[in-house]
Scaffold this motif. Structure first.
Motif, PDB file in Angstrom:
ATOM      1  N   ASP A  46       0.810  -1.220   0.000  1.00 53.26           N
ATOM      2  CA  ASP A  46       0.000   0.000   0.000  1.00 53.26           C
ATOM      3  C   ASP A  46       0.842   1.267   0.000  1.00 53.26           C
ATOM      4  OD1 ASP A  46      -2.302  -1.510  -0.035  1.00 53.26           O
ATOM      5  OD2 ASP A  46      -2.734  -1.267   2.098  1.00 53.26           O
ATOM      6  N   ARG A 109      -7.179 -11.358   1.463  1.00 52.62           N
ATOM      7  CA  ARG A 109      -8.177 -10.287   1.392  1.00 52.62           C
ATOM      8  C   ARG A 109      -9.505 -10.829   0.875  1.00 52.62           C
ATOM      9  NH1 ARG A 109      -9.118  -5.045   0.908  1.00 52.62           N
ATOM     10  NH2 ARG A 109      -7.038  -4.379   1.451  1.00 52.62           N
ATOM     11  N   GLU A 113     -13.014 -11.032   2.834  1.00 57.92           N
ATOM     12  CA  GLU A 113     -14.227 -10.374   2.339  1.00 57.92           C
ATOM     13  C   GLU A 113     -15.394 -11.359   2.265  1.00 57.92           C
ATOM     14  OE1 GLU A 113     -12.182  -7.003  -0.557  1.00 57.92           O
ATOM     15  OE2 GLU A 113     -12.729  -8.937  -1.407  1.00 57.92           O
ATOM     16  N   HIS A 123     -16.034  -2.080   3.931  1.00 58.73           N
ATOM     17  CA  HIS A 123     -14.648  -2.497   4.164  1.00 58.73           C
ATOM     18  C   HIS A 123     -13.785  -1.939   3.049  1.00 58.73           C
ATOM     19  CE1 HIS A 123     -14.986  -5.539   0.993  1.00 58.73           C
ATOM     20  NE2 HIS A 123     -16.140  -5.864   1.533  1.00 58.73           N
ATOM     21  N   SER A 124     -12.483  -1.950   3.271  1.00 62.63           N
ATOM     22  CA  SER A 124     -11.583  -1.488   2.225  1.00 62.63           C
ATOM     23  C   SER A 124     -11.743  -2.396   1.010  1.00 62.63           C
ATOM     24  CB  SER A 124     -10.142  -1.482   2.720  1.00 62.63           C
ATOM     25  OG  SER A 124      -9.727  -2.792   3.037  1.00 62.63           O
ATOM     26  N   GLU A 125     -11.407  -1.852  -0.141  1.00 62.22           N
ATOM     27  CA  GLU A 125     -11.582  -2.608  -1.375  1.00 62.22           C
ATOM     28  C   GLU A 125     -10.358  -2.421  -2.259  1.00 62.22           C
ATOM     29  OE1 GLU A 125     -15.203  -3.119  -4.483  1.00 62.22           O
ATOM     30  OE2 GLU A 125     -14.555  -1.057  -4.140  1.00 62.22           O
TER      31      GLU A 125
END
Length: 165
Positions: A46, A109, A113, A123-125
Motif C-alpha cells: 500500500d 483479502r 471479504e 470495508h476497504s476494497e
C-alpha cells in the motif's frame, strides 16, 4: 509432525522452526513468521516505506515492529534502502521475493471479504488502478486451464508420491 509454538503458563515456549520441512506451506509460514509480518507486507504494497509509517498504520509496539522488519529483511522479503527523498533515513522496500507475496495478500483479502463481513458491511476494497474496478476472484488453474478446487488436487509428499495430504 512438527508442532507450532504454544502458550504455556503465560510464557511463549521456543518457536518451532519449519525452514527444513519438506512442505512448502510450512517453509512459507516459517519465512513470514506471524500475522504482524503479513500486515507489514500488506502495508508495503500500500506504499508504506518508513518505520514510522508502518508503526502509525499498524499501531504495533516499536520493539515488535523492529523485530518483524528485521526478520523480513533477513528473509529477503524486504530490503533496506536509503530514503528516496535524500534524507538520512532508511526505507523498507519489497524485494522480488516480497513482491511475489502479492497473490497471498490478495487471496487473504478475498477470503476475508467472503467470510468475515456482512453483505452490506463497509470495508476497504482493492481495485484495478487503471480502471478502478474490483478484482476478479483468484482462481487456481491446471496447466491446461481447468479451474481446480481442493478435491481436484493431491500433494505428492516426499517419499510417498500420490498419497495425498
Amino acid at each position: 509432525m512438527l508442532q507450532p509454538a504454544r502458550w504455556r503458563e503465560g510464557a511463549m515456549v521456543k518457536r518451532t522452526r519449519f525452514n527444513d520441512s519438506d512442505c512448502p506451506v510450512a517453509r512459507s509460514i516459517d519465512a513470514i513468521g506471524d500475522w504482524w509480518s503479513l500486515l507489514i507486507v500488506r502495508d508495503a504494497f500500500d506504499g508504506s516505506r518508513r518505520f514510522g509509517e508502518f508503526q502509525r498504520g499498524l499501531g504495533v509496539a516499536k520493539n515488535i515492529l523492529a523485530a518483524r522488519l528485521r526478520t523480513l529483511v533477513d528473509g529477503g522479503i524486504l530490503d533496506v534502502v536509503p530514503a528516496s527523498d535524500g534524507s538520512a533515513y532508511n526505507e523498507y522496500v519489497l524485494t522480488p521475493k516480497g513482491r511475489d507475496l502479492f497473490n497471498v495478500i490478495v487471496a487473504l483479502r478475498q477470503w476475508g471479504e467472503a467470510h468475515f463481513f456482512a453483505p452490506d458491511e463497509p470495508h476497504s476494497e482493492m481495485v484495478d488502478r487503471r480502471h478502478g474496478h474490483p478484482l476478479r476472484a483468484l482462481e487456481v488453474r491446471s496447466t491446461d486451464g481447468r479451474r481446480l478446487n481442493a478435491g481436484d488436487t493431491v500433494v505428492n509428499k516426499v517419499g510417498h508420491p500420490g498419497r495425498g495430504t
